[in-house]
Write a protein that holds these residues in place. Structure first.
Motif, PDB file in Angstrom:
ATOM      1  N   TRP A  36       2.573  13.686  19.222  1.00 16.35           N
ATOM      2  CA  TRP A  36       1.234  13.821  19.448  1.00 16.35           C
ATOM      3  C   TRP A  36       0.501  14.348  18.157  1.00 16.35           C
ATOM      4  N   LEU A  37       1.143  15.159  17.372  1.00 13.16           N
ATOM      5  CA  LEU A  37       0.420  15.525  16.149  1.00 13.16           C
ATOM      6  C   LEU A  37       0.602  14.205  15.045  1.00 13.16           C
ATOM      7  N   GLY A  38       1.728  13.616  15.018  1.00 15.04           N
ATOM      8  CA  GLY A  38       1.824  12.320  14.577  1.00 15.04           C
ATOM      9  C   GLY A  38       0.672  11.379  14.437  1.00 15.04           C
ATOM     10  N   THR A  39       0.194  11.317  16.001  1.00 14.85           N
ATOM     11  CA  THR A  39      -0.815  10.158  16.368  1.00 14.85           C
ATOM     12  C   THR A  39      -2.137  10.667  15.878  1.00 14.85           C
ATOM     13  N   GLY A  40      -2.579  11.865  15.702  1.00 14.53           N
ATOM     14  CA  GLY A  40      -3.540  12.389  14.866  1.00 14.53           C
ATOM     15  C   GLY A  40      -3.452  11.847  13.641  1.00 14.53           C
ATOM     16  N   THR A  41      -2.247  12.155  13.030  1.00 16.24           N
ATOM     17  CA  THR A  41      -2.259  11.880  11.594  1.00 16.24           C
ATOM     18  C   THR A  41      -2.274  10.293  11.324  1.00 16.24           C
ATOM     19  N   LEU A  42      -1.758   9.739  12.254  1.00 18.82           N
ATOM     20  CA  LEU A  42      -1.666   8.137  11.955  1.00 18.82           C
ATOM     21  C   LEU A  42      -3.099   7.629  11.918  1.00 18.82           C
ATOM     22  N   PHE A  43      -4.009   8.386  12.897  1.00 14.47           N
ATOM     23  CA  PHE A  43      -5.461   8.033  12.574  1.00 14.47           C
ATOM     24  C   PHE A  43      -6.137   8.292  11.247  1.00 14.47           C
ATOM     25  N   SER A  44      -5.989   9.474  11.042  1.00 15.19           N
ATOM     26  CA  SER A  44      -6.597   9.951   9.661  1.00 15.19           C
ATOM     27  C   SER A  44      -5.833   9.287   8.458  1.00 15.19           C
ATOM     28  N   GLY A  45      -4.565   9.337   8.523  1.00 14.36           N
ATOM     29  CA  GLY A  45      -3.760   8.756   7.437  1.00 14.36           C
ATOM     30  C   GLY A  45      -4.136   7.201   6.944  1.00 14.36           C
ATOM     31  N   THR A  46      -4.308   6.571   8.164  1.00 16.58           N
ATOM     32  CA  THR A  46      -4.864   5.176   7.636  1.00 16.58           C
ATOM     33  C   THR A  46      -6.178   5.301   7.514  1.00 16.58           C
ATOM     34  N   ALA A  47      -6.953   6.043   7.884  1.00 18.58           N
ATOM     35  CA  ALA A  47      -8.667   5.881   7.423  1.00 18.58           C
ATOM     36  C   ALA A  47      -8.789   6.384   6.238  1.00 18.58           C
ATOM     37  N   TRP A  48      -7.978   7.177   5.340  1.00 16.83           N
ATOM     38  CA  TRP A  48      -8.219   7.866   4.168  1.00 16.83           C
ATOM     39  C   TRP A  48      -8.316   7.140   3.219  1.00 16.83           C
ATOM     40  N   GLN A  49      -7.711   5.991   2.878  1.00 14.05           N
ATOM     41  CA  GLN A  49      -7.917   4.901   1.846  1.00 14.05           C
ATOM     42  C   GLN A  49      -9.163   4.434   1.921  1.00 14.05           C
ATOM     43  N   PRO A  50      -9.475   3.599   2.951  1.00 17.19           N
ATOM     44  CA  PRO A  50     -10.775   2.992   3.092  1.00 17.19           C
ATOM     45  C   PRO A  50     -12.027   4.021   3.137  1.00 17.19           C
ATOM     46  N   VAL A  51     -11.769   4.826   3.618  1.00 20.31           N
ATOM     47  CA  VAL A  51     -13.203   5.874   3.427  1.00 20.31           C
ATOM     48  C   VAL A  51     -13.190   6.375   2.153  1.00 20.31           C
ATOM     49  N   VAL A  52     -12.387   6.493   1.342  1.00 24.47           N
ATOM     50  CA  VAL A  52     -12.214   7.019   0.034  1.00 24.47           C
ATOM     51  C   VAL A  52     -12.708   5.996  -0.777  1.00 24.47           C
ATOM     52  N   ASN A  53     -12.244   4.701  -0.755  1.00 27.62           N
ATOM     53  CA  ASN A  53     -12.858   3.717  -1.344  1.00 27.62           C
ATOM     54  C   ASN A  53     -14.423   3.218  -0.968  1.00 27.62           C
ATOM     55  N   ALA A  54     -14.971   3.397  -0.235  1.00 25.45           N
ATOM     56  CA  ALA A  54     -16.261   3.378   0.249  1.00 25.45           C
ATOM     57  C   ALA A  54     -17.181   4.398  -0.451  1.00 25.45           C
ATOM     58  N   LEU A  55     -16.586   5.609  -0.166  1.00 22.49           N
ATOM     59  CA  LEU A  55     -17.463   6.651  -0.726  1.00 22.49           C
ATOM     60  C   LEU A  55     -17.484   6.865  -2.254  1.00 22.49           C
ATOM     61  N   VAL A  56     -16.152   6.343  -2.839  1.00 19.92           N
ATOM     62  CA  VAL A  56     -16.174   6.217  -4.412  1.00 19.92           C
ATOM     63  C   VAL A  56     -17.285   5.230  -4.832  1.00 19.92           C
ATOM     64  N   SER A  57     -17.421   4.210  -4.264  1.00 21.82           N
ATOM     65  CA  SER A  57     -18.338   3.174  -4.480  1.00 21.82           C
ATOM     66  C   SER A  57     -19.876   3.705  -4.311  1.00 21.82           C
TER      67      SER A  57
END
Length: 291
Positions: A144-165
């Motif tokens: 269950w916790l891994g499912t939440g982590t999968l969502f946030s961990g997958t989102a992290w790099q694209p989110v950071v890329n967009a915000l850095v830009s």
């Protein structure tokens, strides 16, 4: 919730005769708490953000609750949060060796899966081997916790890329945006995980209800803090006051970089959770697990 006060009205009809009316409840602006019934245990729990006097013998007092919250905070950091950053950084090294660019979907997926596996393994091993808990229960919780982590961990790099830009890599803005976006992604993953593992597959994961909806939200805010501090691993970010000690340098070994990443997520989570630990009883996500 504090009991409502009753009033007794005595009316005199005649000097020698008194009529006593039945007590009635005084008007109050305080809402009566609703109750929910767990579909897995049948136990009725009062949904309230204030203390119930009837729970005085079973629920810990506020003074005793704060140390318990900090103890659980330490367990969460040791069993999951450190390994989340450690696992994400390690899987990013794997993705890089596979030739995936940091802007690719493959890179995001690889890091998300790697972080989720690290959290699942960390939780399951800590609570089964060290704490001696039931393996089937803790592995299900890890899923269950891994499912939440999968969502946030997958989102992290694209989110950071967009915000850095968008912000020209201004650390405070990137960290704040990451906290909101990845904390929300983690929350979505927790709700999907409850539906999938608990409701569809029947594993020992509590099904969705109002109480754990609020609890999952509080946990997700703290996880958002972990994802925000993870941004500090980029030493080139402007105004990154946490570049020392968390900035991962080109000269760092892979293992050292993974340790720095784990330290960053642990610190970010710890700061936000420490703030939540002083909330009144019933307003901290941990309280439903400390009953």
């Amino acid at each position: 919730m504090l009991p409502q006060l009753g009033t007794k009205l005595r009316l005199w009809k005649a000097p020698l005769r008194m009529v006593t009316l039945a007590p009635r409840t005084a008007f109050s602006t305080k809402m009566t708490p609703t109750t929910s019934q767990s579909r897995t245990t049948g136990e009725r729990k009062q949904m309230s953000t204030t203390a119930d006097p009837s729970e005085g013998t079973s629920a810990p007092a506020q003074g005793a609750l704060i140390p318990q919250r900090f103890q659980l905070t330490g367990e969460v950091i040791v069993s999951k949060i450190f390994w989340a950053g450690f696992g994400w950084q390690g899987s990013s090294i794997v993705a890089d060796k596979l030739g995936y660019s940091a802007e690719s979907i493959a890179f995001a997926g690889t890091t998300g899966v790697g972080e989720a596996l690290a959290v699942m393994a960390g939780h399951s091993l800590f609570y089964t081997v060290i704490k001696g808990s039931d393996a089937s229960k803790e592995i299900s919780t890890g899923l269950w916790l891994g499912t939440g982590t999968l969502f946030s961990g997958t989102a992290w790099q694209p989110v950071v890329n967009a915000l850095v830009s968008m912000t020209d890599n201004f650390f405070p803005a990137v960290a704040a945006g990451t906290m909101i976006a990845c904390g929300s992604a983690f929350y979505a993953g927790l709700r999907v995980g409850r539906a999938l593992w608990g409701e569809v597959l029947g594993l020992p994961v509590a099904e969705r209800d109002y109480e754990n909806l609020n609890s999952d939200a509080g946990l997700s805010v703290a996880i958002g803090g972990a994802t925000a501090m993870f941004v500090a691993c980029d030493p080139s970010a402007a105004m990154n006051i946490f570049a020392v000690p968390f900035g991962v340098l080109e000269t760092d070994s892979n293992v050292l970089g993974m340790i720095k990443a784990g330290g960053a997520t642990a610190t970010g989570y710890g700061i936000v959770q420490a703030w939540q630990n002083f909330f009144p009883r019933g307003r901290n996500w941990m309280d439903m697990y400390l009953k």
